[in-house]
Write a protein that holds these residues in place. Sequence first.
Motif, PDB file in Angstrom:
ATOM      1  N   MET A   1       0.532  -1.403   0.229  1.00  0.00           N
ATOM      2  CA  MET A   1       0.152   0.153   0.182  1.00  0.00           C
ATOM      3  C   MET A   1       1.037   1.175   0.068  1.00  0.00           C
ATOM      4  O   MET A   1       1.809   1.340   0.627  1.00  0.00           O
ATOM      5  CB  MET A   1      -0.596  -0.412   1.402  1.00  0.00           C
ATOM      6  N   ASN A   2       0.872   2.222  -1.075  1.00  0.00           N
ATOM      7  CA  ASN A   2       1.477   3.553  -0.832  1.00  0.00           C
ATOM      8  C   ASN A   2       1.655   4.273   0.700  1.00  0.00           C
ATOM      9  O   ASN A   2       0.059   4.073   1.518  1.00  0.00           O
ATOM     10  CB  ASN A   2       0.305   4.187  -2.004  1.00  0.00           C
ATOM     11  N   ALA A   5      -1.040   7.147   1.356  1.00  0.00           N
ATOM     12  CA  ALA A   5      -2.711   6.915   1.425  1.00  0.00           C
ATOM     13  C   ALA A   5      -2.746   7.220   2.586  1.00  0.00           C
ATOM     14  O   ALA A   5      -2.500   6.526   4.247  1.00  0.00           O
ATOM     15  CB  ALA A   5      -3.025   4.966   1.463  1.00  0.00           C
ATOM     16  N   TRP A  12     -11.015   7.813   1.350  1.00  0.00           N
ATOM     17  CA  TRP A  12      -9.824   7.407   0.526  1.00  0.00           C
ATOM     18  C   TRP A  12      -9.068   8.181   0.067  1.00  0.00           C
ATOM     19  O   TRP A  12      -9.826   8.686  -0.965  1.00  0.00           O
ATOM     20  CB  TRP A  12      -9.463   6.313   0.125  1.00  0.00           C
ATOM     21  N   LEU A  14      -5.542   9.469  -1.490  1.00  0.00           N
ATOM     22  CA  LEU A  14      -4.146   9.148  -2.171  1.00  0.00           C
ATOM     23  C   LEU A  14      -3.184  10.878  -3.218  1.00  0.00           C
ATOM     24  O   LEU A  14      -3.589  10.535  -4.482  1.00  0.00           O
ATOM     25  CB  LEU A  14      -4.004   7.917  -3.120  1.00  0.00           C
ATOM     26  N   ASP A  21      -0.139   1.744  -7.700  1.00  0.00           N
ATOM     27  CA  ASP A  21      -1.556   1.758  -7.724  1.00  0.00           C
ATOM     28  C   ASP A  21      -2.581   0.921  -7.934  1.00  0.00           C
ATOM     29  O   ASP A  21      -3.218   1.620  -7.915  1.00  0.00           O
ATOM     30  CB  ASP A  21      -1.245   2.836  -6.647  1.00  0.00           C
ATOM     31  N   ASP A  23      -5.341  -0.996  -9.406  1.00  0.00           N
ATOM     32  CA  ASP A  23      -5.829  -2.276  -9.097  1.00  0.00           C
ATOM     33  C   ASP A  23      -6.981  -2.302  -9.153  1.00  0.00           C
ATOM     34  O   ASP A  23      -7.500  -0.672  -9.344  1.00  0.00           O
ATOM     35  CB  ASP A  23      -4.937  -3.039  -7.538  1.00  0.00           C
ATOM     36  N   TYR A  25      -9.984  -2.123  -6.209  1.00  0.00           N
ATOM     37  CA  TYR A  25     -10.422  -1.741  -4.706  1.00  0.00           C
ATOM     38  C   TYR A  25     -12.120  -2.158  -4.801  1.00  0.00           C
ATOM     39  O   TYR A  25     -13.001  -1.653  -5.418  1.00  0.00           O
ATOM     40  CB  TYR A  25     -10.183  -0.240  -4.968  1.00  0.00           C
TER      41      TYR A  25
END
Length: 101
Positions: A1-2, A5, A12, A14, A21, A23, A25
């Motif tokens: 995970m970044n 974040a 959330w 970012l 990142d 992907d 979710y």
Amino acid sequence: MNPSATFENGIWRLPSARKSDEDEYKCIARNSAGTTEHRTILYITERREPPPDRPIIDPIEWVGGPTEPVQLVCTASLDATITWTRAGNSVYTSYDVRNGL
């Protein structure tokens, strides 16, 4: 995970996305009545200007009688043009939507 974040009150953030990142979710909401979820896919591209976020329509569904007034609100982030369509045909376009309003 970044590491940049943050998560607060279901939001959330970012601030600086990376290619790693990218992907799928899911946001999952639970209460005593059950569970529901919605997915999103994060794509990281080389675009300089991002496209507008997915517009939000409120309410998602409306049920009522034939003489009741209807109000459907569509909001989008960034400077976006909102267009409503019915059966693939444009019914309304707003040229002055700014900052999601």
